[in-house]
Design an enzyme around this catalytic site. Structure first.
Site, PDB file in Angstrom:
ATOM      1  N   GLU A 103     -12.687  19.625 -29.217  1.00  0.00           N
ATOM      2  CA  GLU A 103     -12.066  19.186 -30.459  1.00  0.00           C
ATOM      3  C   GLU A 103     -13.147  18.796 -31.457  1.00  0.00           C
ATOM      4  OE1 GLU A 103      -9.340  15.278 -31.709  1.00  0.00           O
ATOM      5  OE2 GLU A 103     -10.261  15.441 -29.723  1.00  0.00           O
ATOM      6  N   ASP A 113     -23.979   7.131 -20.234  1.00  0.00           N
ATOM      7  CA  ASP A 113     -25.120   7.430 -21.121  1.00  0.00           C
ATOM      8  C   ASP A 113     -24.835   6.815 -22.488  1.00  0.00           C
ATOM      9  OD1 ASP A 113     -27.529   8.441 -21.981  1.00  0.00           O
ATOM     10  OD2 ASP A 113     -26.879  10.523 -22.068  1.00  0.00           O
TER      11      ASP A 113
END
Length: 298
Positions: free
Chosen positions: A98, A202
């Site tokens: 997206e 992360d």
């Protein structure tokens, strides 16, 4: 980075097949910011998508990233780009997600993200790790499941990075002191046993933004289930997050008093990974962190 022409027709066909909605790439715009992949916004027939491109060997990395995004999106707590499809052409591997327009107004987003991340961390699953390995940057990340958190962090995180560093020629104090730290790692968990929370994995400032509606968005994950403190620790690396983010998180779910010491242990993983990815500029920082941790052992 990648000089060969991109086969947009094949990628568009894959998007059409996956979404069951006709799509053609009429325009594409390069997006800067990453150091591993090329990134593009592609447009056509009133639709927009975000695409990462790399060498064909990156297929597994993109496959694991799509799985990570799907896992992170499943609780519907923090907005993440929805993975659409991934695959490879004769010349490239690709991941399509997206497209989310960013950046937006970040004035209140830190508070919202702090609350949301605390809720996300309450999504839990045993054991520690994940059902598959993935990547931290372009480094393989081992997620072999363990029932003991200290063992997981010792084997699947620090020992693996130290082994990679050894293969790259980093020896001396890094390895001798690193081995001692591995042997003593249980000391940091004598009275602390974290729950296995769903982690971004992360979460530094470059993997967070705000959309045009002011909603926090996190991306480029390296997910697994582990100590929530590891996510918070990494937010303090490489520039940090706004202070209202930390206040909001603490308000929602306060951190344990031992966090200030353990965050060094957790961020050592990322500094070792940067040493392995980007070179010796991180060596003294890694050695200093190991020395600091060893000094905490009584």
């Amino acid at each position: 980075m990648l000089q060969t022409s991109i086969d947009w027709q094949t990628i568009a066909k894959h998007i059409t097949e996956t979404t069951d909605q006709d799509f053609q790439v009429q325009t594409h715009y390069s997006i800067s910011g990453g150091c591993i992949n090329q990134a593009f916004r592609i447009e056509g027939l009133g639709q927009n998508y975000f695409v990462k491109i790399n060498q064909p060997s990156a297929y597994e990395m993109f496959e694991s990233e799509a799985a990570s995004l799907a896992e992170l999106a499943q609780p519907a707590v923090i907005k993440v780009p929805v993975p659409i499809c991934w695959g490879s052409t004769q010349t490239h591997a690709y991941l399509v997600t997206e497209y989310i327009a960013m950046p937006g107004d970040a004035r209140n987003a830190g508070i919202q993200l702090g609350h949301q991340l605390a809720v996300l961390h309450q999504v839990m699953r045993t054991p520690y790790g994940w059902y598959r390995d993935n990547y931290i940057g372009s480094t393989p990340q081992k997620n072999t499941q363990e029932n003991d958190w200290a063992t997981f962090w010792q084997k699947q995180r620090l020992a693996y990075q130290l082994e990679l560093a050894s293969h790259k020629g980093y020896s001396g104090n890094l390895q001798t002191h690193g081995e001692k730290l591995l042997d003593e790692i249980g000391v940091f968990f004598t009275d602390y046993s974290p729950s296995p929370s769903l982690l971004h994995g992360d979460l530094w400032s470059g993997n967070y933004a705000v959309d045009v509606d002011g909603q926090p968005v996190i991306f480029d994950p390296a997910i697994y289930y582990g100590d929530r403190e590891t996510d918070i620790a990494m937010t303090e690396l490489f520039g940090g997050f706004p202070s209202d983010f930390y206040a909001a998180y603490q308000d929602q779910w306060p951190l344990d008093v031992g966090y200030p010491t353990r965050k060094i242990l957790y961020n050592l993983y990322h500094i070792l990974n940067h040493l392995n990815l980007f070179g010796g500029g991180y060596l003294s920082q890694a050695e200093g962190m190991i020395s600091k941790l060893l000094s905490e052992i009584k």
